[in-house]
Design a protein around this motif. Structure first.
Motif, mmCIF file in Angstrom:
data_model
loop_
_atom_site.group_PDB
_atom_site.id
_atom_site.type_symbol
_atom_site.label_atom_id
_atom_site.label_comp_id
_atom_site.label_asym_id
_atom_site.label_seq_id
_atom_site.Cartn_x
_atom_site.Cartn_y
_atom_site.Cartn_z
ATOM 1 N N MET A 44 35.393 7.648 -64.206
ATOM 2 C CA MET A 44 35.285 7.682 -62.760
ATOM 3 C C MET A 44 34.190 8.664 -62.380
ATOM 4 O O MET A 44 34.025 9.710 -63.004
ATOM 5 C CB MET A 44 36.631 8.074 -62.135
ATOM 6 C CG MET A 44 36.821 7.536 -60.750
ATOM 7 S SD MET A 44 38.564 7.489 -60.274
ATOM 8 C CE MET A 44 38.359 7.194 -58.530
ATOM 9 N N VAL A 45 33.432 8.294 -61.349
ATOM 10 C CA VAL A 45 32.287 9.082 -60.897
ATOM 11 C C VAL A 45 32.520 9.448 -59.436
ATOM 12 O O VAL A 45 32.906 8.591 -58.634
ATOM 13 C CB VAL A 45 30.973 8.285 -61.054
ATOM 14 C CG1 VAL A 45 29.776 9.143 -60.709
ATOM 15 C CG2 VAL A 45 30.841 7.719 -62.467
ATOM 16 N N LEU A 59 34.247 20.449 -66.568
ATOM 17 C CA LEU A 59 35.194 19.801 -67.477
ATOM 18 C C LEU A 59 34.493 19.313 -68.741
ATOM 19 O O LEU A 59 33.365 18.814 -68.673
ATOM 20 C CB LEU A 59 35.871 18.615 -66.778
ATOM 21 C CG LEU A 59 36.753 18.951 -65.585
ATOM 22 C CD1 LEU A 59 37.169 17.680 -64.861
ATOM 23 C CD2 LEU A 59 37.974 19.742 -66.029
ATOM 24 N N LYS A 60 35.179 19.430 -69.859
ATOM 25 C CA LYS A 60 34.616 18.996 -71.135
ATOM 26 C C LYS A 60 34.295 17.495 -71.080
ATOM 27 O O LYS A 60 35.146 16.684 -70.737
ATOM 28 C CB LYS A 60 35.592 19.274 -72.274
ATOM 29 C CG LYS A 60 35.025 18.940 -73.630
ATOM 30 C CD LYS A 60 35.968 19.285 -74.745
ATOM 31 C CE LYS A 60 35.298 18.942 -76.070
ATOM 32 N NZ LYS A 60 36.144 19.263 -77.193
ATOM 33 N N GLY A 61 33.050 17.151 -71.387
ATOM 34 C CA GLY A 61 32.616 15.766 -71.399
ATOM 35 C C GLY A 61 32.078 15.265 -70.073
ATOM 36 O O GLY A 61 31.475 14.196 -70.017
ATOM 37 N N ALA A 86 44.068 13.118 -64.963
ATOM 38 C CA ALA A 86 45.005 13.818 -64.078
ATOM 39 C C ALA A 86 44.281 14.453 -62.887
ATOM 40 O O ALA A 86 44.901 14.723 -61.858
ATOM 41 C CB ALA A 86 45.774 14.885 -64.849
ATOM 42 N N LYS A 87 42.980 14.656 -63.004
ATOM 43 C CA LYS A 87 42.191 15.268 -61.926
ATOM 44 C C LYS A 87 41.464 14.224 -61.080
ATOM 45 O O LYS A 87 40.897 14.554 -60.049
ATOM 46 C CB LYS A 87 41.183 16.250 -62.518
ATOM 47 C CG LYS A 87 41.852 17.392 -63.268
ATOM 48 C CD LYS A 87 40.820 18.385 -63.753
ATOM 49 C CE LYS A 87 41.357 19.474 -64.621
ATOM 50 N NZ LYS A 87 42.495 20.196 -64.195
ATOM 51 N N ALA A 92 38.732 12.334 -56.167
ATOM 52 C CA ALA A 92 38.496 11.193 -55.281
ATOM 53 C C ALA A 92 38.755 11.588 -53.826
ATOM 54 O O ALA A 92 37.983 11.244 -52.929
ATOM 55 C CB ALA A 92 39.361 10.011 -55.686
ATOM 56 N N ALA A 93 39.821 12.318 -53.584
ATOM 57 C CA ALA A 93 40.134 12.774 -52.223
ATOM 58 C C ALA A 93 39.053 13.720 -51.707
ATOM 59 O O ALA A 93 38.647 13.641 -50.542
ATOM 60 C CB ALA A 93 41.503 13.449 -52.193
#
Length: 103
Positions: A44-45, A59-61, A86-87, A92-93
């Motif tokens: 997800m972007v 975040l890793k990656g 989980a994030k 997105a919000a």
């Protein structure tokens, strides 16, 4: 449909007033005609700024979104791997809020 895309669609579809669309031939969600999240390479972007952008890119990656693969990353857009699913909802919000408030 892969579990990653199913989650993407679930998150985007649950956001108030989000419209499913396309950006660079990739699935995305828009608010007021402007993209705020998309789905690329089973990740997800998010279009982010400030603290949310810093948290996502740390975040890793995670990486800046470069849909062309030619070293022309889009500075506000962060591609977040499924390992951090989980994030995804939180980002997105934040992306929706950012783009909705951008003129």
């Amino acid at each position: 449909m892969a579990k990653e895309e199913t989650l993407y669609k679930s998150i985007g579809g649950a956001l108030k007033d989000a419209e499913e669309s396309q950006m660079f031939g990739k699935p995305c969600f828009k608010i007021n005609g402007k993209a705020f999240v998309c789905f690329f390479q089973n990740e997800m972007v998010f279009k982010l700024t400030g603290d949310e952008h810093a948290a996502a890119i740390a975040l890793k990656g995670a990486q800046l979104f470069d849909p062309s693969g030619k070293g022309r990353a889009m500075k506000e857009w962060v591609q977040v791997p499924y390992t951090h699913k989980a994030k995804w909802e939180t980002f997105a919000a934040a992306a929706l809020k950012y783009v909705k408030n951008t003129k």
